[in-house]
Design an enzyme around this catalytic site. Structure first.
Site, PDB file in Angstrom:
ATOM      1  N   ARG A  63      64.924   5.638  95.634  1.00 55.71           N
ATOM      2  CA  ARG A  63      63.745   5.366  96.464  1.00 55.71           C
ATOM      3  C   ARG A  63      62.494   5.582  95.654  1.00 55.71           C
ATOM      4  O   ARG A  63      62.480   6.411  94.759  1.00 55.71           O
ATOM      5  CB  ARG A  63      63.727   6.315  97.659  1.00 55.71           C
ATOM      6  CG  ARG A  63      64.873   6.056  98.589  1.00 55.71           C
ATOM      7  CD  ARG A  63      65.160   7.239  99.431  1.00 55.71           C
ATOM      8  NE  ARG A  63      66.203   6.831 100.387  1.00 55.71           N
ATOM      9  CZ  ARG A  63      66.361   7.381 101.566  1.00 55.71           C
ATOM     10  NH1 ARG A  63      65.572   8.340 101.977  1.00 55.71           N
ATOM     11  NH2 ARG A  63      67.313   6.975 102.366  1.00 55.71           N
ATOM     12  N   THR A  64      61.424   4.857  96.007  1.00 53.40           N
ATOM     13  CA  THR A  64      60.146   5.079  95.353  1.00 53.40           C
ATOM     14  C   THR A  64      59.486   6.286  96.003  1.00 53.40           C
ATOM     15  O   THR A  64      58.832   6.160  97.025  1.00 53.40           O
ATOM     16  CB  THR A  64      59.219   3.860  95.499  1.00 53.40           C
ATOM     17  OG1 THR A  64      59.928   2.714  95.101  1.00 53.40           O
ATOM     18  CG2 THR A  64      57.986   4.012  94.641  1.00 53.40           C
ATOM     19  N   LEU A  65      59.701   7.461  95.414  1.00 53.66           N
ATOM     20  CA  LEU A  65      58.974   8.615  95.923  1.00 53.66           C
ATOM     21  C   LEU A  65      57.883   9.034  94.943  1.00 53.66           C
ATOM     22  O   LEU A  65      57.058   9.884  95.244  1.00 53.66           O
ATOM     23  CB  LEU A  65      59.916   9.762  96.267  1.00 53.66           C
ATOM     24  CG  LEU A  65      60.850   9.417  97.453  1.00 53.66           C
ATOM     25  CD1 LEU A  65      61.821  10.531  97.747  1.00 53.66           C
ATOM     26  CD2 LEU A  65      60.063   9.063  98.709  1.00 53.66           C
TER      27      LEU A  65
END
Lengths: 223, 237
Positions: free
Chosen positions: B14-16
């Protein structure tokens, strides 16, 4: 590389204050139109009041994206209700629906603080006040949102609602006339705007009575 | 690493935190439509990794989109929008999505992704004209959205919005609008370290979209305070 960003959060707080006052034959619902994040003002003209049915109006503050999702959800549910029952939902019914809708997301809540105002089936003003996960109570007046800690004690002082412990239960509607209630709300917001940085810019007041719906605006401090 | 976060990592990526990012976008309404400005930098952390990233794109016939934040997420979003516009086109009914509809779509996509804890790491500006109505709105990675006469993302919110609140008018001509956006972009070039002096300004009117070729603004760095910035901090080199 060292971390430069704060941890991502699915929530934000966009501020705003909501007030509703119920009278014998009217209901006043008001909210400011400022939308903020942190120390930024994103826009000075964002309406927090949503007309859900002919006789129920919802004012909400908190996290704008959740508030909008909640409003869309309730609008859709009301559309279905109309198709199934061929009538508008009553304000007490909408109040229960809102509670259930909020509690449905108990473990990933809508970060929304709501006041629902309207007229009941007898045409009497009613106000329902909520927390973010759906606890609700029928009251005569209420305030929610960033300025509520400034406004609520003022309303308590001016309106002196009968204790909910009294038996038999006393009617919660305020003794004020419609115009007195509007003036009270204006004063409350003008004061809250002085001290709460998340409240300001403009006040939107919606008045509901047997004639229908009326809207008025008052400028608030912009700093 | 704690066992919970490992679980998340093994299930999916995920793009965190973002990788390649673009900085501010500024949009304004003007007399005949909407203008949006963005520079062409693509930052890899604090490294200026790319210098020719197009961050302004036309969406269908009536809309113009500008993006800041993760460039790859923006390019993915453009694929969604291509699909949306194509599908809308295939009805062949003479109807087409306007800026209001596209903004609404973007708002729902961004909010849905945040609900899945898998955000598209962007702040978007959407402008357009349809049926003589100008539209300008913005949405960010957690789904917060609004419309206004002028909007900005990122540093633009701090540096450009105060200028726009002072100087924006409803009846701005095209030339005045461009000059106002350039004034804002110049401040950003001076003061936002991720901003670069290579930008595009795009225009959308009832006639359609025009995106300018990349160009630079004139800057002046000869102020004495700029010349020897460490003069007041002796001992450092």
């Amino acid at each position: 590389m060292t971390k430069q960003q704060a941890n991502w959060s699915p929530y934000d707080f966009n501020g705003g204050t909501c007030v509703a006052v119920a009278g014998a034959d009217y209901c006043v619902i008001a909210a400011d139109t400022r939308m903020s994040t942190g120390y930024n003002i994103l826009t000075r003209d964002y309406s927090k009041i949503c007309k859900l049915a002919d006789k129920s109006l919802l004012a909400s503050s908190g996290f704008q994206a959740d508030v909008r999702a909640l409003q869309k959800n309730l609008e859709a549910r009301h559309q279905i209700y109309q198709h199934q029952h061929n009538k508008q939902m009553s304000c007490p019914a909408m109040a229960q629906l809102l509670s259930n809708t909020l509690y449905y997301k108990r473990f990933f809540p809508y970060y929304a603080f709501n006041v629902l105002g309207g007229l009941d089936n007898e045409g009497k003003g009613c106000v329902f006040t909520y927390d973010a996960v759906g606890s609700y109570e029928k009251v005569g007046y209420s305030s929610q949102g960033s300025g509520s800690k400034l406004i609520m004690p003022f309303l308590d002082n001016q309106l002196k609602s009968p204790s909910p412990l009294l038996l038999p239960a006393q009617d919660a509607v305020t003794p004020l006339s419609e115009l007195e209630a509007i003036d009270l709300v204006k004063t409350a917001f003008a004061s809250a705007t002085e001290r709460d940085i998340y409240t300001g810019d403009k006040l939107e007041i919606v008045v509901l009575n047997r004639e229908g719906i009326r809207r008025e605006y008052m400028e608030l401090r912009k700093d | 690493m704690d066992p919970n976060s490992r679980l998340v990592m093994e299930d999916s990526q995920r793009t965190l935190t973002p990788y390649v990012t673009g900085t501010s976008v500024i949009g304004i309404k003007y007399k005949d439509g909407v203008l949006i400005a963005a520079d062409m930098g693509g930052s890899y952390g604090s490294t200026l990794r790319y210098k020719s990233v197009e961050r302004l794109k036309a969406i269908g016939k009536h809309s113009l989109l500008g993006a800041s934040g993760e460039i790859s997420d923006f390019q993915e979003l453009l694929r969604y929008l291509d699909g949306l516009i194509l599908y809308d086109n295939m009805w062949d009914d003479g109807n087409s999505l306007g800026p209001k509809e596209v903004h609404s779509y973007l708002t729902r996509v961004m909010y849905n992704r945040r609900n899945k804890f898998n955000p598209l790491w962007n702040s978007l500006v959407l402008g357009g004209v349809k049926n003589g109505q100008k539209y300008l709105g913005t949405v960010n990675m957690i789904g917060v959205h609004y419309q206004d006469n002028h909007v900005a993302t990122g540093f633009g919110n701090h540096l450009a919005i105060p200028i726009l609140r002072d100087e924006w008018r409803e009846d701005l001509s095209f030339e005045e609008g461009v000059r106002l956006l350039e004034k804002c972009m110049r401040v950003l070039i001076y003061r936002d370290r991720s901003a670069i002096n290579k930008l595009q300004i795009a225009k959308i009117t009832a006639e359609g979209v025009t995106i300018s070729p990349p160009y630079s603004l004139k800057t002046f760095w000869e102020f004495s305070a700029f010349k020897n910035p460490t003069a007041g901090a002796e001992g450092s080199w």
